[in-house]
Design an enzyme around this catalytic site. Structure first.
Site, PDB file in Angstrom:
ATOM      1  N   GLY A   1      50.751  17.796 -18.123  1.00 27.35           N
ATOM      2  CA  GLY A   1      51.677  16.808 -18.668  1.00 27.35           C
ATOM      3  C   GLY A   1      51.790  15.611 -17.757  1.00 27.35           C
ATOM      4  O   GLY A   1      52.877  15.064 -17.571  1.00 27.35           O
TER       5      GLY A   1
ATOM      6  N   HIS B   1      61.531  20.703 -17.755  1.00 25.69           N
ATOM      7  CA  HIS B   1      62.909  20.421 -18.197  1.00 25.69           C
ATOM      8  C   HIS B   1      62.955  19.878 -19.623  1.00 25.69           C
ATOM      9  O   HIS B   1      64.028  19.796 -20.219  1.00 25.69           O
ATOM     10  CB  HIS B   1      63.625  19.491 -17.212  1.00 25.69           C
ATOM     11  CG  HIS B   1      63.249  18.038 -17.314  1.00 25.69           C
ATOM     12  ND1 HIS B   1      64.058  17.038 -16.833  1.00 25.69           N
ATOM     13  CD2 HIS B   1      62.145  17.415 -17.811  1.00 25.69           C
ATOM     14  CE1 HIS B   1      63.491  15.871 -17.044  1.00 25.69           C
ATOM     15  NE2 HIS B   1      62.325  16.069 -17.628  1.00 25.69           N
TER      16      HIS B   1
ATOM     17  N   MET C   1      48.914  21.827 -23.736  1.00 28.95           N
ATOM     18  CA  MET C   1      49.243  22.722 -22.623  1.00 28.95           C
ATOM     19  C   MET C   1      49.740  24.081 -23.091  1.00 28.95           C
ATOM     20  O   MET C   1      49.829  25.018 -22.293  1.00 28.95           O
ATOM     21  CB  MET C   1      50.279  22.067 -21.704  1.00 28.95           C
ATOM     22  CG  MET C   1      51.565  21.676 -22.365  1.00 28.95           C
ATOM     23  SD  MET C   1      52.523  20.608 -21.260  1.00 28.95           S
ATOM     24  CE  MET C   1      53.872  20.114 -22.326  1.00 28.95           C
TER      25      MET C   1
ATOM     26  N   ASP D   1      46.935  15.918 -20.375  1.00 28.96           N
ATOM     27  CA  ASP D   1      48.028  15.573 -21.275  1.00 28.96           C
ATOM     28  C   ASP D   1      47.471  15.462 -22.690  1.00 28.96           C
ATOM     29  O   ASP D   1      46.279  15.674 -22.912  1.00 28.96           O
ATOM     30  CB  ASP D   1      48.697  14.259 -20.843  1.00 28.96           C
ATOM     31  CG  ASP D   1      50.188  14.228 -21.206  1.00 28.96           C
ATOM     32  OD1 ASP D   1      50.519  14.554 -22.364  1.00 28.96           O
ATOM     33  OD2 ASP D   1      51.012  13.874 -20.343  1.00 28.96           O
TER      34      ASP D   1
END
Length: 348
Positions: A193, A254, A237, A216
């Site tokens: 990412g 997060h 991912m 990504d």
């Protein structure tokens, strides 16, 4: 004595409440200053600029500009400095140096992202979600989640990547300066990412023995700039992660709920050597005493996650530990840096 204390508390509350009534004002006026390029103009000028000089450079009304600058001086965004015995000029402060568009440590793109109508609209839907709405605030405002919306809107996707690059520049610098040993002995690192590759590019620049893989979504890496020592790879991912000595995740987990994070961490564990590999996580930890100075920032970010993502959140150490265990990792260490992030090294 009790009534006197209560009276003082009430007086303080009457003053404090205005921070919430007009709390949007500092963000809006700082955004205005960035859009007008005021920090950049002052940076290029060798000496403080008078109101007339700055207004001439901008081609704007002196009276309106004066009021904008008066407000921003009150908030220490800019400062006044004497030019002569009779003349005062405007100059940068440490805060406004972070608002130049192309400064090494600029945070301007983060301000511009969070102040866009797209990112502000979901905040008006937050209470509905708390009361049980099936839609997340972002979905309620825009019909789809943030990632689908960004994929369909290249201008927002670019602004997100630019904003994440802002944060990456400062975070990576803090990681390399605060705990460079994290990257010792690694020949390959995959940034999961990794956006436009800024974070990994800076890591490889500081640790040139590392070969970097920036991983990504295809629409992200297809427009990513070239970085020396970094290969851009597109993919999902949640399907697979390219193999490397270490997987690096900065402010990625997060964005997701526990189940998605555990799945992602398992994919990371499969991508690294079981005897010598590790996952390097750069994220905030809620309630960490060693990072107390940034607790307000961490809690605000948790509200951003609630508003802008479907299941994302900032996590306590107990919550992080649960996910590491569920993903099959055996141990982890935590290092503190001069940032709201912590560096967590997780081992198979």
């Amino acid at each position: 004595m009790s009534s006197e204390i209560n009276s003082k508390e009430e007086e303080a509350a009457v003053k404090e409440i205005w921070k919430y009534v007009l709390g949007f004002t500092p963000m809006a006026v700082v955004k205005c200053a960035i859009e007008l390029r005021i920090p950049d103009i002052l940076q290029k000028h060798d000496t403080p600029m008078t109101l007339a000089e700055l207004a001439s450079e901008l081609g704007c009304s002196s009276s309106l500009l004066y009021r904008i600058m008066r407000f921003l001086i009150q908030y220490k965004i800019f400062q006044e400095k004497p030019i002569s015995d009779t003349s005062i000029g405007y100059a940068l402060t440490p805060l406004s140096r972070l608002l130049t568009r192309h400064g090494k440590h600029s945070m301007a793109d983060l301000v511009l992202l969070e102040s866009t109508p797209v990112m502000l609209a979901p905040w008006h839907k937050l209470s509905s979600m708390v009361l049980g709405s099936q839609n997340t605030p972002f979905e309620a405002a825009h019909g789809v989640d943030l990632w689908k919306f960004a994929a369909a809107n290249p201008s927002l996707s670019k602004l997100i990547n630019d904003a994440m690059a802002c944060d990456a520049r400062n975070a990576v610098r803090a990681v390399i300066e605060g705990c460079p040993e994290v990257f010792e002995g690694l020949k390959t690192v995959v940034d999961v990412g990794g956006g436009d590759g800024t974070a990994l590019g800076l890591i490889v620049e500081g640790c040139p023995w590392i070969k970097g893989i920036n991983f990504d979504q295809p629409h992200v890496v297809s427009v990513a700039p070239a970085w020396k020592g970094v290969e851009h790879v597109g993919g999902n991912m949640f399907d697979h992660i390219p193999k490397a000595d270490a997987a690096y995740l900065m402010k990625v987990l997060h964005d997701w709920g526990d189940d998605e994070c555990i799945d992602m961490l398992r994919k990371c564990r499969e991508a690294i050597p079981q005897d010598t590999g590790k996952v390097i996580i750069v994220e905030s930890i809620v309630g960490l005493e060693e990072n107390h100075d940034f607790e307000d920032v961490v809690l605000m970010l948790d509200m951003v996650m609630m508003t802008h993502t479907s299941t994302g959140k900032e996590r306590t150490l107990k919550e992080w530990s649960y996910m590491f265990d569920e993903a099959g990792f055996t141990r982890y260490t935590i290092k503190q840096i001069t940032s709201y992030h912590s560096v967590i090294e997780v081992y198979p």
